[in-house]
Design an enzyme around this catalytic site. Structure first.
Site, PDB file in Angstrom:
ATOM      1  N   ASP A 239       0.848  -1.190   0.000  1.00  0.00           N
ATOM      2  CA  ASP A 239       0.000   0.000   0.000  1.00  0.00           C
ATOM      3  C   ASP A 239       0.882   1.238   0.000  1.00  0.00           C
ATOM      4  OD1 ASP A 239      -2.273  -1.559   0.112  1.00  0.00           O
ATOM      5  OD2 ASP A 239      -2.306  -1.562   2.312  1.00  0.00           O
ATOM      6  N   TYR A 305       4.848  -9.380   7.370  1.00  0.00           N
ATOM      7  CA  TYR A 305       4.502  -7.993   7.666  1.00  0.00           C
ATOM      8  C   TYR A 305       4.791  -7.674   9.121  1.00  0.00           C
ATOM      9  CZ  TYR A 305       1.646  -8.357   3.435  1.00  0.00           C
ATOM     10  OH  TYR A 305       1.207  -8.561   2.152  1.00  0.00           O
ATOM     11  N   TYR A 376      -4.821  -9.976   2.435  1.00  0.00           N
ATOM     12  CA  TYR A 376      -4.923  -8.556   2.801  1.00  0.00           C
ATOM     13  C   TYR A 376      -4.807  -8.414   4.316  1.00  0.00           C
ATOM     14  CZ  TYR A 376      -6.659  -7.628  -1.925  1.00  0.00           C
ATOM     15  OH  TYR A 376      -6.798  -7.509  -3.281  1.00  0.00           O
TER      16      TYR A 376
END
Ligand SMILES: [Zn+2]
Ligand SMILES: [Zn+2]
Length: 418
Positions: A239, A305, A376
């Site tokens: 993003d 992440y 996601y």
């Protein structure tokens, strides 16, 4: 083949040759082309001349004038090759390929020649012309090799428009990038209002964001290669508000129509890293083939992440640990609301492979999450209004959201890393 059969064959060739000559003025190239499969080491011109000589000895001579098949195309080879050389002045290359777009008339005449005189030995006009173009081009420039699959230069001689169309093979450079700051998109993003034309809202830049990883990484390459355009093909994208850290994300920089192909990649790597002023860093640069673009883009890499997560009410370390370990497994994600304008609305199954976290304060935690490509993360935490199941919000019974997100690893054995 017996001697008798051979003589019979010679008779056939002479007969067909005579018929072609009588059909109208024809050049040596086209006459020779009709018998191209006979003998090795001759050019079609030589074949045509020899046949014409023999025929004239038995009293058959052709009419003079422009060739009824090719209309003198082969006499223009030298002119076209001179123009091709001029078109690539200052362009670095090692290999080339010629193609031709025939006029409707030439196509018709070529068809007619084959139908009227079916020798079974002919070479098509296109093949012969392209080969002669290559020979003439190479003779003028003194270097270069014919390459049928990945030529640096692809010429199309467009006879309908009497012009030479040139395509220069792009350069493809693989590497990994880190994006060390938030707020930069991966690729150039056209202004939403003007679609890139330039308007008041975007300060006439045509861009939604003033810079991108693509533009930052490409700038030194454009200068070095003497090119105007480059595309960054990423192995997925983070993003805009997420950083890309760790070993970075695989990408291929495609430099279009380069004038120079011999580039010092370690020097360019340094130039990108210094020029980006701490925003972007590239590493592991090396040249790859065009086919690698699809491989890098289509690989569903595993990603790790780091997420800074906030909770609507207080959470205990034990609750967090229990919720995280119960999340590991298959996640059902309906296309998130925030990307639904550009992605098909469907439910995907992606696995969360690992989840770990530290509570920093009763309403704040640092999470490390490893998942399959396409998972996601923001929605895995928030639940996206019930579109992602399970989610951390659901498992905790407390609304949770990602405040900050970093990608810290992108891994797949398919990537052409060193
Ligand atoms: Zn001809
Ligand atoms: Zn605009």
């Amino acid at each position: 083949m017996s001697e008798g059969e051979n003589m019979g064959r010679v008779g056939e060739i002479i007969e067909t040759g005579a018929a072609i000559l009588r059909s109208g003025p024809i050049c040596d190239e086209c006459l020779g082309r009709a018998f191209a499969k006979l003998g090795h080491g001759f050019s079609n011109g030589e074949r045509g001349r020899s046949l014409r000589t023999i025929l004239s000895m038995i009293g058959v001579s052709g009419r003079t004038g422009a060739c009824w098949v090719c209309d003198g195309l082969f006499s223009r080879v030298e002119d076209f090759s001179a123009r091709a050389v001029a078109a690539v002045e200052g362009v670095e290359y090692e290999s080339y390929l010629f193609g031709v777009k025939l006029t409707a008339r030439l196509r018709q005449m070529e068809l007619f020649l084959g139908e009227k005189f079916p020798t079974g030995l002919a070479e098509p006009l296109k093949h012969a012309f392209n080969r002669e173009m290559g020979k003439a081009f190479e003779a003028r420039v003194g270097h270069g090799t014919l390459d049928l699959t990945h030529p640096h230069l692809s010429f199309i001689i467009n006879l309908e428009r009497d012009r030479i169309e040139l395509r220069v093979l792009s350069l493809y450079i693989y590497g990994r990038y880190c994006k060390l700051v938030r707020g930069i998109p991966q690729t150039r993003w056209p202004c939403r209002l003007c679609q890139g034309k330039g308007c008041e809202a975007c300060g006439f830049t045509g861009k939604q964001y003033s810079e991108s990883v693509e533009e930052i990484a490409a700038a030194p390459f454009l200068t070095a290669a003497g090119a105007e355009k480059a595309h960054l093909h990423g192995a997925g994208r983070e993003d805009i508000d997420a950083r890309m850290l760790g070993t970075g994300r695989p990408f291929i920089l495609e430099v279009l129509s380069p004038r120079r192909r011999t580039l010092d990649l370690s020097l360019l790597q340094e130039a990108v890293n210094i020029g980006s002023a701490g925003k972007v860093e590239v590493s592991g640069l090396h040249f790859v083939s065009r086919e690698t673009v699809a491989l890098v883009k289509e690989t569903h890499a595993e990603k790790t992440y780091r997420a800074r997560v906030c909770f609507e009410s207080e959470v205990t370390p034990a609750d967090l640990a229990r919720a995280l370990s119960s999340l590991v497994g298959t996640i059902h994600q309906r296309t998130p609301v925030r990307v639904s304008h550009r992605r098909a609305d469907l439910v995907r199954e992606r696995r969360l492979l690992d989840a770990d976290g530290t509570l920093l304060a009763p309403r704040e935690a640092d999470l490390i999450l490893r998942g399959e490509g396409g998972l996601y993360i923001k929605e895995l935490i928030s639940g996206d209004g019930g579109r992602t199941v399970p989610s951390l919000s659901e498992r905790l019974g407390i609304a949770s959201y990602v405040a900050e997100l970093d990608v810290i690893d992108v891994t797949s054995e398919s990537f052409p890393d060193f």
